[in-house]
Write an enzyme that holds these catalytic residues in place. Structure first.
Site, PDB file in Angstrom:
ATOM      1  N   ASP B 313       0.873  -1.158  -0.024  1.00 40.10           N
ATOM      2  CA  ASP B 313      -0.024   0.101  -0.028  1.00 40.10           C
ATOM      3  C   ASP B 313       0.966   1.112  -0.131  1.00 40.10           C
ATOM      4  OD1 ASP B 313      -3.142   0.774   0.792  1.00 40.10           O
ATOM      5  OD2 ASP B 313      -1.589   2.332   1.129  1.00 40.10           O
ATOM      6  N   ASP B 365      -6.979  -4.387  -4.951  1.00 43.67           N
ATOM      7  CA  ASP B 365      -8.197  -3.490  -4.489  1.00 43.67           C
ATOM      8  C   ASP B 365      -7.670  -2.183  -4.170  1.00 43.67           C
ATOM      9  OD1 ASP B 365     -10.295  -2.892  -2.999  1.00 43.67           O
ATOM     10  OD2 ASP B 365      -9.466  -3.694  -0.918  1.00 43.67           O
TER      11      ASP B 365
END
Ligand SMILES: Cc1cc2nc3c(=O)[nH]c(=O)nc-3n(C[C@H](O)[C@H](O)[C@H](O)COP(=O)(O)OP(=O)(O)OC[C@H]3O[C@@H](n4cnc5c(N)ncnc54)[C@H](O)[C@@H]3O)c2cc1C
Lengths: 542, 503
Positions: B313, B365
């Site tokens: 991330d 995602d």
């Protein structure tokens, strides 16, 4: 209260901060505080060539072939010689780095171009370029119908270009925003006509406009277009729209460094009608680009050539003695010694306005072309602490309509990072508002502060906060950036004569094409190398 | 005080007043472009209206009768209060008023008119004290210099160091102080000064309080844009991270976009993970791209066979928050502290590009493709790289926005996956806080296998699973372009479709 009104209106800028910081610049503030310098093709060396203050030759070396000039044409020639089995090769380049007009720089933020910055997808006739792109992996495969698949990372990422006009941005560079209906119809008409030219063929079966230019049809019906200017052609066809004229001028200035009233209609139409690339994963109009622009391509060529490249070598004499071979004298700028290279033959890939002064001897008189016109350019690289404007809308090429510049390209545009912040932008301006010689002199006389002030004021109209985000601004002056295809040059006798070899000397430079683009330089290099190779047996060693 | 001293003081106040006047204008212009976008238009209209209002002020000055000095002082106070708090007022009201522009231009007209009154009044006050020639020359000189000072101060010092709201209050105080000074210096010419003096101090105290509370004002204005209470708000270098909570709901917003609601996020994350992973009994190594909230990781960790999770991330402030903050750790079950999980804070595209190791299951995602930089993460180039790290027999799942709202966008991702040589199984699930949401399962070869769901799920059962893969006609496949780095087709579809939906 008149005073404040005048204060603002007097700043004469369209809006907001643009107006205010504009005043700041005039007060000698920001423009003088931003660090940077004026660079340019080695002008001191050029001066030495003219004054002749050069040390005598103190050493002689030998090579089978020597290539003069390490621009795209010279590198391509050297590559061709190398892959044809020539081991004993030497390439001489004046600057400390190869690339010529395709040279690039880099800093902690990004690599960036100093000149040429993109390569359009190769057209039908650009077979050598296409084959090379396949060789270096830029064409990664072919679709079922044979259309090449281009490396997605090198295709210019979307959004590619946008235009700034009356305070607003539009996508694409063909003017649409605020263009009256009648003018829009003219633009459509013009583009449709250019599309038709694209597929028009002459009685010799060739396309009217091809790349390389010498693969175009020789039908006089087409070549007649080389007798008039592009501006005359537009007038003749009834295309009077101001927006269209701006667009055509932009394109001519982009490719030739001069507007539609200076270049021939043939050259002008060539810009729009020559490209017909096929691609499985991109439209025909797509381009390939890299942070360092065509410097990336030059680097690939350099790798193919290997180590026999001598930078910082000022060629000052090219002699073709009656005994055969060539003797090239150059000054090694590092040691200040002159060295002679004797070779069987040479590719002269220097701009002709320089080369023609250096050549002596050989069969018959050395052809001299006093009338070659080259366009001067100014290019600036700005390192920014923050991407200008909002990230999501930023295009690769950002063009202001109300400006003498051609706007800027963003070096980090191909970056995959989702949050790029710092960047380098490259700002382009052909210096064509006065005749070339005058423009060169004026440009050389200007200070860094004066350039910076002008550039920042122009950019600020698009991005009010840009000057405050500028960490560095360097300027590069190209005195003879590109050959200008003035009427008569493409179709006339000069170009043909420029292409003829002079004894063991074969020529390769984009100026012989009349159109200064990568494909021309690349193909000229291959052709010149092949000329030498064809007569390899008959050429005697020096 | 000597006459000369008085004159100097009055001229100094011309300078101060000029600076303040321009600062308010710049604040309004900048704020308008912050909040409404399109800086050039906002700036030009703000400047135009402001100048026009100044003209009105100058005109109105002829109707000022009686004690000009008194009037001038009152005007100073008024400008100080209104001009000084304009930025705060605009920020606070942005989310509430239906026509923000009316308020904006209303404020600009009020401040502009007052500023327009200043110099004509000042000229009249100074009239008796200076020769006309000198008067005009001096006043206008100081006015110019003041304007220049403002134009330099604003971008170089005020915006970067104080911010708009605080700068506004600061200059409001300067305006009020000019009035108050005039009261003190010229009290002999004023008659009763008690009222004026009290008013001046009140204005300064109010503005000072505003200055001190500027930070809190910004937070209030932010909470106003959210329905629930803001419990966390911070800007990372990448995005604005805001958490809100009500009695039984916890929500995460990134750049104002809802990422999840704790009331129904399990539907989203169960569907995201189990539709694929429950069919891969051999899976050991999982890669999660995006998903710094740890909720997808929570679902992955339900499989005892999983040995390693790599979570990539971009934003360390998000992964940090979800590793530490109590409510959030409760929500993701402490997934981010699992010994099986490795957090990598990196840009997923660049990170993937250098990879050679392989993963059995890849969870993609990312936020919706609402801009070009996120759009890159849904291109053939990106999916090619992802295919490169997929182990034989493995699968990848991609969150693909709403196939109901953004039908073309959804099927564009499907077309892009096909172009990147994947076979796909699109599916969708209903998440109340989001609506109908879509995912695509992608693999090199058609996926066999039966679902072996782990324990403890709240939404998925073999029965519900089967229904997810059926697309009713209003969400069914449509032909679209393939999304590539050089066309960003997806972002264009997405913008078009969500724009229609919102209006
Ligand atoms: C600002 C700018 C932008 C451009 N943009 C593009 C673009 O985007 N795409 C495109 O296709 N083309 C572009 N071009 C055109 C570009 O010129 C050509 O693509 C190509 O790079 C020309 O190569 P060349 O080898 O013909 O010439 P040059 O680059 O001129 O090469 C000549 C070489 O000879 C060297 N030399 C000169 N004198 C001596 C000497 N006495 N001794 C030794 N060496 C010497 C020079 O240093 C130079 O390296 C641009 C040009 C400029 C200036």
């Amino acid at each position: 209260m008149i005073t404040r009104r005048e204060f603002l209106v007097g700043s004469a800028c369209a809006a907001g901060l643009a107006a205010l910081s504009g005043c700041r610049d005039r007060d000698g503030g920001l423009a003088s505080r931003i660090p940077g310098e004026i660079l340019g093709a080695n002008s001191a060396a050029g001066h030495r060539l003219r004054t002749g203050a050069l040390p005598p030759v103190s050493e002689t070396i030998e090579a089978e072939f020597v290539v003069l000039g390490g621009g795209v044409a010279g590198l391509s020639a050297a590559r061709q010689l190398r892959r044809s089995g020539v081991n004993d090769l030497l390439l001489l380049e004046l600057e400390d780095e190869i690339g010529g007009n395709a040279r690039s720089g880099s800093n902690a933020v990004s690599a960036y171009p100093w000149g040429a910055h993109y390569l359009p997808l190769p057209s039908e006739e650009s077979v050598e370029v296409a084959a090379w792109l396949e060789e270096i992996g830029l064409i990664t495969g072919r679709a079922a119908d044979g259309a090449p698949i281009f490396d997605e990372y090198a295709l210019c990422a979307d959004p590619m270009e946008r235009l700034f006009h009356h305070g607003a941005w539009q996508e694409g560079i063909v003017p649409r925003l605020d263009v009256p209906h009648a003018e829009r119809a003219q633009i459509e008409g013009f583009l449709a006509r250019m599309d038709r030219w694209r597929t028009t063929r002459g009685s010799d079966g060739r396309r009217a406009f091809a790349i390389p230019v010498d693969r175009s049809s020789r039908d006089t019906a087409f070549l007649d277009l080389d007798r008039v200017t592009m501006a005359d052609y537009l007038k003749r066809e009834g295309w009077t729209s101001e927006a269209l004229r701006w667009y055509v001028d932009y394109c001519c200035r982009d490719d030739y460094g001069a507007s539609a009233d200076a270049v021939s209609a043939w050259a002008g139409i060539h810009y729009f009608a020559s490209r017909n690339a096929r691609a499985a994963n991109a439209p025909s109009s797509a381009v390939l680009t890299w942070p360092e622009g065509n410097g990336w391509l030059a680097r690939q060529l350099q790798q193919a050539v290997g180590t026999d490249i001598r930078p910082k070598s000022l060629v000052w004499s090219i002699d073709c003695p009656p005994s055969g071979g060539v003797a090239v004298d150059f000054l090694d700028l590092a040691s200040e010694r002159s060295i002679r290279v004797k070779a069987r033959g040479a590719v002269c890939a220097l701009p002709r306005f320089i080369a023609q002064r250096l050549i002596h001897g050989g069969p018959g008189a050395v052809a001299v072309f006093p009338d070659l016109v080259y366009s001067p350019w100014m290019v600036a690289n700005l390192t920014l602490r923050q991407l200008p404007g909002s990230t999501s809308a930023l295009a690769w090429d950002n063009v202001p309509r109300e400006s003498r510049s051609l706007g800027y390209v963003v070096a980090t545009h191909q970056s995959l990072a989702s949050h790029p912040r710092k960047t380098v932008i490259t700002y382009y301006q052909p210096l064509d508002d006065v005749p070339p010689q005058q423009a060169r002199e004026t440009a050389l006389a200007r200070t860094h502060e004066s350039w910076a002030g002008q550039i920042l004021a122009d950019l600020q109209r698009m991005h009010p906060d840009l000057p405050a985000q500028t960490a560095r601004l360097d300027v590069w002056l190209w005195g003879h950036a590109m050959i200008r295809p003035v009427p008569g040059f493409i179709s006339g006798p000069t170009r043909r004569r420029m292409q003829a070899p002079h004894g063991p000397l074969a020529f390769a430079h984009s100026d012989m094409s009349g159109i200064s683009i990568f494909e021309e330089a690349f193909t000229r290099g291959i052709d010149a190398a092949n000329t030498l190779l064809a007569s390899r047996k008959t050429l005697s060693p020096a | 005080m000597s006459d000369r001293g008085t004159r100097l003081l009055l001229l100094a106040s011309v300078f101060a007043v000029a600076t303040c006047g321009l600062i308010y204008e710049l604040i309004c212009g900048t704020l308008a472009s912050y909040l409404l976008g399109d800086s050039v238009t906002q700036f030009s209209t703000v400047i135009g209206v402001y100048l026009f209002a100044m003209g009105i002020g100058s005109y109105l000055s002829r109707f000022v009768q009686g004690n000009v000095l008194r009037m001038f002082i009152r005007v100073e106070y008024l400008i100080g209060v209104v001009g000084g708090s304009a930025a705060a007022i605009l920020f606070l009201c942005f989310a509430h008023v239906s026509s923000f522009r009316v308020l904006l231009y209303g404020l600009i007209v009020v401040v502009g008119t007052m500023v327009g009154l200043e110099i004509p009044l000042m000229l009249r006050i100074l009239k008796g004290r200076l020769e006309f020639k000198e008067l005009v020359s001096k006043v206008f000189t100081f006015d110019y210099i003041g304007a220049l000072a403002a134009s330099l101060l604003f971008p170089l010092l005020l915006v970067p160091h104080l911010g708009l709201v605080r700068s506004g209050f600061l200059f409001g105080i300067v305006n009020a102080a000019v009035g108050l000074c005039a009261v003190e210096v010229l009290r002999r010419e004023l008659g009763g000064t008690a009222g004026l003096r009290a008013a001046g101090w009140t204005a300064i105290i109010l503005l000072g309080a505003g200055f001190a509370a500027s930070d809190r004002i910004m937070t209030w204005s932010e909470s106003a844009t959210y329905v629930d209470d803001v419990i966390y708000a911070r800007s990372s270098p990448y995005q604005r991270v805001v958490l809100t909570r009500s009695t039984n709901d916890l929500r995460l917003y990134l750049n104002g976009n809802l990422q999840f609601s704790s009331r129904d996020e399990y539907r989203y994350h169960e569907a995201l993970v189990h539709a694929g992973l429950a069919r891969l009994p051999q899976a050991r190594r999982v890669l999660i791209l995006g998903g710094g909230d740890g909720l997808a990781a929570r679902e992955v960790l339900r499989y005892p066979g999983i040995e390693h999770i790599t979570l990539v991330d971009l934003d360390p402030s998000v992964t940090g928050l979800f590793s530490r903050q109590e409510n959030l750790v409760a929500l993701n079950g402490g997934a981010l502290s699992s010994p099986k999980l490795q957090i990598v804070n990196a840009d997923a595209f660049a990170w993937l590009r250098g990879r050679t190791d392989q993963f059995d299951f890849v969870v993609v995602d990312f936020p919706d493709p609402s801009n070009f930089s996120v759009g890159k993460l849904y291109t053939t180039a990106f999916f090619d790289l992802a295919r490169g790290v997929l182990a034989p027999g493995g699968a990848m799942v991609v969150q693909c926005t709403s196939p109901f709202v953004a039908r073309k966008s959804f099927w564009c991702v499907d077309a892009t996956l096909h172009a990147a040589k994947f076979v796909t199984e699109p599916y969708h699930v209903y998440v109340p806080s989001f609506g109908e949401w879509g995912f695509i399962l992608a693999s090199r070869e058609p996926l066999g296998g039966v679902w072996q769901l782990p324990e403890g799920l709240r939404y998925l059962t073999p029965q519900t699973l089967a229904t997810l893969f059926a697309f009713p006609p209003d969400m069914g496949p449509v032909p679209t372009e393939v999304n590539r780095l050089n066309n960003q087709a997806l972002v264009r579809y997405f913008e078009e479709e969500w724009a229609h939906y919102v209006h």
